[in-house]
Design an enzyme around this catalytic site. Sequence first.
Site, short mmCIF file in Angstrom:
data_model
loop_
_atom_site.label_atom_id
_atom_site.label_comp_id
_atom_site.label_asym_id
_atom_site.label_seq_id
_atom_site.Cartn_x
_atom_site.Cartn_y
_atom_site.Cartn_z
CG PHE A 131 -1.98 1.01 1.22
CD1 PHE A 131 -3.14 0.80 0.51
CD2 PHE A 131 -1.85 2.19 1.93
CE1 PHE A 131 -4.16 1.75 0.49
CE2 PHE A 131 -2.86 3.14 1.92
CZ PHE A 131 -4.01 2.92 1.20
CG ASP A 200 -0.34 -2.17 7.30
OD1 ASP A 200 -1.43 -2.48 7.82
OD2 ASP A 200 -0.13 -1.08 6.75
CE1 TYR A 225 -9.59 3.21 6.60
CE2 TYR A 225 -8.67 4.46 8.43
CZ TYR A 225 -8.58 3.99 7.15
OH TYR A 225 -7.46 4.29 6.41
CE LYS A 226 -8.09 0.00 4.96
NZ LYS A 226 -6.64 0.03 4.87
NE ARG A 407 -10.32 -2.64 -2.62
CZ ARG A 407 -9.75 -1.93 -1.64
NH1 ARG A 407 -8.57 -2.30 -1.18
NH2 ARG A 407 -10.33 -0.86 -1.16
#
Length: 448
Positions: A131, A200, A225-226, A407
């Site tokens: 990322f 991560d 928040y995921k 996705r």
Amino acid sequence: MTAISLHDCRSRDAADPLRPLRDLFALPPGVIYLDGNSLGPLPRATAARVARAVEQEWGQGLIRSWNDAGWFEMPGRVGDRIAAWIGAGAGEVVATDTTSINLYKVLSAALQIAAQDAPGRRVVLSERSNFPTDLYIAQALCRQQGCTLRLVEAQELPAALDGEVAVLMLTHVNYRSGAMHDMAALTRAAHEAGALAVWDLAHSAGAVPVHLHDAQADFAIGCGYKYFNGGPGAPAFVWVHPRHAERFWQPLAGWWGHDAPFAFTPEYVPAPGIGRYLCGTQPVLAMVALACGLDTLEASLPHGGMRALRAKSLALTDLFIALVEQRCGDAGLRLVTPRDHAQRGSQVCLSYQGPHARHCVSSLPPEGAVPALGQPGDGHAEGAYAMVQALIARGVVGDYRAPDILRFGFTPLYLGFEDVWKAVEQLGQVLDSGEWRRPEFGRRQAVT
Ligand SMILES: *Cc1c(COP(=O)(O)O)cnc(C)c1O
């Protein structure tokens, strides 16, 4: 092979013990939400709980609430709850700051440890498709500390772990391909090569089983928040193995990480353990919302917790792949996410190969074709973007990731098998009708 029917999907929902958990969420009617890997949906309980924190704890309690409402202890209390989902111990995790900032802290600490234990090693090794914020933070730290960031493809990682590498920094589940690394094996390889491992967990915490202690990992960070459903910009988290936690100050040594913040002494004395990884005053209202998000995951515990969630997640992603093959097999889509369960996170990514491609999903090699990522011209970027927009207009919310990825995230807490059926049917209709070619679906917005 007999075709999968809508009836089959409904039967599976009827037999699913996790099915009632979807009522914990305030999902808008008519929406199939396949983007919980980017922003988890709103739990029903959150609005009232945050309102209580605002009106009573803040409004009435005022400054007393730091003690009386437990505000001051929240990073550790929420951290302990997160620890249970990532194979960490109580007292080893704090909820705080953002993923990017926490990465800065732990990567800095890891480089300090490496400089002491293995002087001369000045390379941070990562994956080219990691990322971007992770790569940017690593670049910034490398500039400061005179280190080098070395980027390779996933399959080249073991060979790239040479005597120069100080830190192996990886994201467990790749945000774009959905591919999952073998954390234990890569951590072992890093240690055998004399390097530390920083993980991560943004796309794995709450989504797949994570065993930081069993893997002997050194540092980990992740997102609130995921899959933790903590709300936009929710506090992230940080874990440091107890063998390292007290070896160094983290670089953002603020007063919340002080051993006695309310002594107000001029000298910094780091708090014991993970406490020193706090910096300043934490966003209490956001932390309250994150705690509500964790409630939704904990509601799965009587049904088997992560074991049950993972089994359903794999069933949902398997079904999605099978239905895309069945419904859209000749539409020029290519499966990017590995079919092997051991290498799959909780999402499925497709690339669109263009209208004349001979590919169909089922003809793909099982390992997908991740190396194609990042090579402009391989996939059909405009097509992928527009197809996702057309799907969103039909209420199927996934997302597009540059350059050419459609996705779809699958969160077993609130998604069912019929949802997967309907999502693929909508995708089929978008492809059959060609409606994605309409100009409004091609217009790019700031956030994709
Ligand atoms: C989502 C995500 C982040 C987000 O970082 P923020 O600091 O919250 O913006 C970081 N790293 C990875 C791998 C992610 O998936």
